[in-house]
Design an enzyme around this catalytic site. Structure first.
Site, PDB file in Angstrom:
ATOM      1  N   HIS A 220      70.213  -4.240  -4.727  1.00 52.73           N
ATOM      2  CA  HIS A 220      70.941  -4.724  -3.632  1.00 52.73           C
ATOM      3  C   HIS A 220      70.550  -6.312  -3.243  1.00 52.73           C
ATOM      4  O   HIS A 220      69.382  -6.606  -3.489  1.00 52.73           O
ATOM      5  CB  HIS A 220      71.045  -3.831  -2.329  1.00 52.73           C
ATOM      6  CG  HIS A 220      69.881  -3.834  -1.650  1.00 52.73           C
ATOM      7  ND1 HIS A 220      69.265  -4.845  -0.807  1.00 52.73           N
ATOM      8  CD2 HIS A 220      68.949  -2.941  -1.627  1.00 52.73           C
ATOM      9  CE1 HIS A 220      68.154  -4.584  -0.316  1.00 52.73           C
ATOM     10  NE2 HIS A 220      67.760  -3.385  -0.686  1.00 52.73           N
TER      11      HIS A 220
ATOM     12  N   GLU B 231      66.386   3.890  -0.725  1.00 50.07           N
ATOM     13  CA  GLU B 231      65.195   3.172  -0.683  1.00 50.07           C
ATOM     14  C   GLU B 231      64.137   4.206  -0.215  1.00 50.07           C
ATOM     15  O   GLU B 231      64.384   5.240   0.296  1.00 50.07           O
ATOM     16  CB  GLU B 231      65.202   2.160   0.180  1.00 50.07           C
ATOM     17  CG  GLU B 231      63.940   1.193   0.340  1.00 50.07           C
ATOM     18  CD  GLU B 231      63.416   0.684  -0.809  1.00 50.07           C
ATOM     19  OE1 GLU B 231      63.001   1.726  -1.801  1.00 50.07           O
ATOM     20  OE2 GLU B 231      63.510  -0.472  -1.139  1.00 50.07           O
ATOM     21  N   ARG B 232      63.063   3.785  -0.738  1.00 48.47           N
ATOM     22  CA  ARG B 232      61.984   4.844  -0.132  1.00 48.47           C
ATOM     23  C   ARG B 232      61.711   4.964   1.242  1.00 48.47           C
ATOM     24  O   ARG B 232      61.824   3.768   1.998  1.00 48.47           O
ATOM     25  CB  ARG B 232      60.450   4.283  -0.875  1.00 48.47           C
ATOM     26  CG  ARG B 232      59.423   4.950  -0.386  1.00 48.47           C
ATOM     27  CD  ARG B 232      58.224   4.172  -0.937  1.00 48.47           C
ATOM     28  NE  ARG B 232      56.957   4.218  -0.155  1.00 48.47           N
ATOM     29  CZ  ARG B 232      55.856   3.634  -0.151  1.00 48.47           C
ATOM     30  NH1 ARG B 232      55.777   2.317  -1.092  1.00 48.47           N
ATOM     31  NH2 ARG B 232      54.854   3.872   0.661  1.00 48.47           N
TER      32      ARG B 232
ATOM     33  N   ARG C 275      52.902  -0.139   0.495  1.00 44.39           N
ATOM     34  CA  ARG C 275      54.200  -0.620   0.001  1.00 44.39           C
ATOM     35  C   ARG C 275      54.146  -0.359  -1.687  1.00 44.39           C
ATOM     36  O   ARG C 275      55.199   0.054  -2.048  1.00 44.39           O
ATOM     37  CB  ARG C 275      54.142  -2.191   0.003  1.00 44.39           C
ATOM     38  CG  ARG C 275      54.442  -2.666   1.208  1.00 44.39           C
ATOM     39  CD  ARG C 275      54.506  -4.155   1.094  1.00 44.39           C
ATOM     40  NE  ARG C 275      55.595  -4.583   0.374  1.00 44.39           N
ATOM     41  CZ  ARG C 275      55.834  -5.459  -0.728  1.00 44.39           C
ATOM     42  NH1 ARG C 275      54.788  -5.790  -1.252  1.00 44.39           N
ATOM     43  NH2 ARG C 275      56.853  -5.638  -1.241  1.00 44.39           N
TER      44      ARG C 275
ATOM     45  N   ASN D 121      62.647   0.594  -4.641  1.00 42.60           N
ATOM     46  CA  ASN D 121      61.893   1.641  -5.002  1.00 42.60           C
ATOM     47  C   ASN D 121      62.474   2.897  -5.697  1.00 42.60           C
ATOM     48  O   ASN D 121      62.035   3.162  -6.412  1.00 42.60           O
ATOM     49  CB  ASN D 121      60.863   2.064  -3.824  1.00 42.60           C
ATOM     50  CG  ASN D 121      59.884   1.272  -3.440  1.00 42.60           C
ATOM     51  OD1 ASN D 121      58.783   1.031  -4.031  1.00 42.60           O
ATOM     52  ND2 ASN D 121      60.020   0.465  -2.276  1.00 42.60           N
TER      53      ASN D 121
END
Length: 248
Positions: A9, A87-88, A114, A184
């Site tokens: 995105h 997302e994660r 992260r 991720n």
């Protein structure tokens, strides 16, 4: 040969503010909207047509996809949305500033949170309003499947079955596919496609709003992959992603 297009995105409001986002549903920034428009124009310039699209349940990915399809004049195609491409989940880090968190816990610790393969951040309590069980978009998903935090290994565990059962099936049927997702969830997919080691995926930086094209053989093994657009711009975008979570 098959082609697959992946797009992270465009920049979100929290990307701009350098905040951990995860499953928090934030909108695209003005820059993110421009990135999505540019991605659509690049794909149009290269003559891309799609039969089906996949995205997450988060607005920033959905909006990026919608903008791209509008620029292509292909808003009519079927779009499948799933939490498995979210997302994660960053647990209790969601909403915190990455640089401030690095100052508090140290850059090395934040880098592990992260980018490590199997170390998740601190989890959210189920009583926390940020927990996905509080979000109506996930009400039909079994509670046991909704994360309180995730590492990349956890993200892979939900992304890859969806790739095998849904996305790959469409590609093998000859459909041209675009996936608009997140840093991720796309790293999870790239690790699988390219058979990256846990160490190599740590170094993988996927920039926002730049189409990543995979050319795949008949068994969906990668022949090659490449980003569309200016090489210098792509390099700077990757460096920007790599610098997040450092002291400034």
């Amino acid at each position: 040969m098959y082609k697959l297009v992946l797009v992270r995105h465009g920049e979100s409001e929290w990307n701009k503010e350098n905040l951990f986002t995860g499953w928090t549903d934030v909108k695209l920034s003005d820059k993110g909207v421009d990135e999505a428009i540019e991605a659509g124009l690049l794909l149009k310039q290269e003559g891309y047509f799609f039969d089906i699209a996949f995205s997450s349940l988060l607005s920033r990915a959905n909006d990026t996809l919608n903008i791209i399809l509008k620029e292509l004049g292909q808003s009519y195609i079927s779009v499948k949305k799933t939490w498995r491409l979210n997302e994660r989940h960053y647990g209790a880090l969601q909403g915190l500033n990455k640089s401030e968190t690095a100052a508090k816990y140290g850059e090395d610790k934040v880098l592990i949170w992260r980018r490590s393969y199997d170390v998740p951040p601190m989890s959210l309590d189920e009583s926390d309003d940020r927990h996905p069980i509080k979000d109506p978009r996930y009400k039909y998903i079994p509670k046991r499947e909704l994360p309180s935090t995730e590492c990349l290994k956890d993200t892979i565990a939900r992304v890859i079955p969806y790739w095998i059962d849904e996305i790959a099936k469409e590609i093998l049927e000859g459909k041209k596919v675009i996936v608009a997702a997140h840093g991720n969830s796309l790293r999870a997919l790239v690790k699988y496609l390219d058979n990256l080691s846990e160490e190599d995926v740590l170094k993988l930086n996927i920039p926002t709003g730049i189409p990543l094209v995979y050319e795949l053989d008949k068994d969906l093994n990668p022949i090659k992959h490449y980003y569309l657009g200016d090489e210098n711009k792509i390099k700077k975008a990757m460096e920007s992603v790599a610098s997040q979570g450092k002291l400034r």
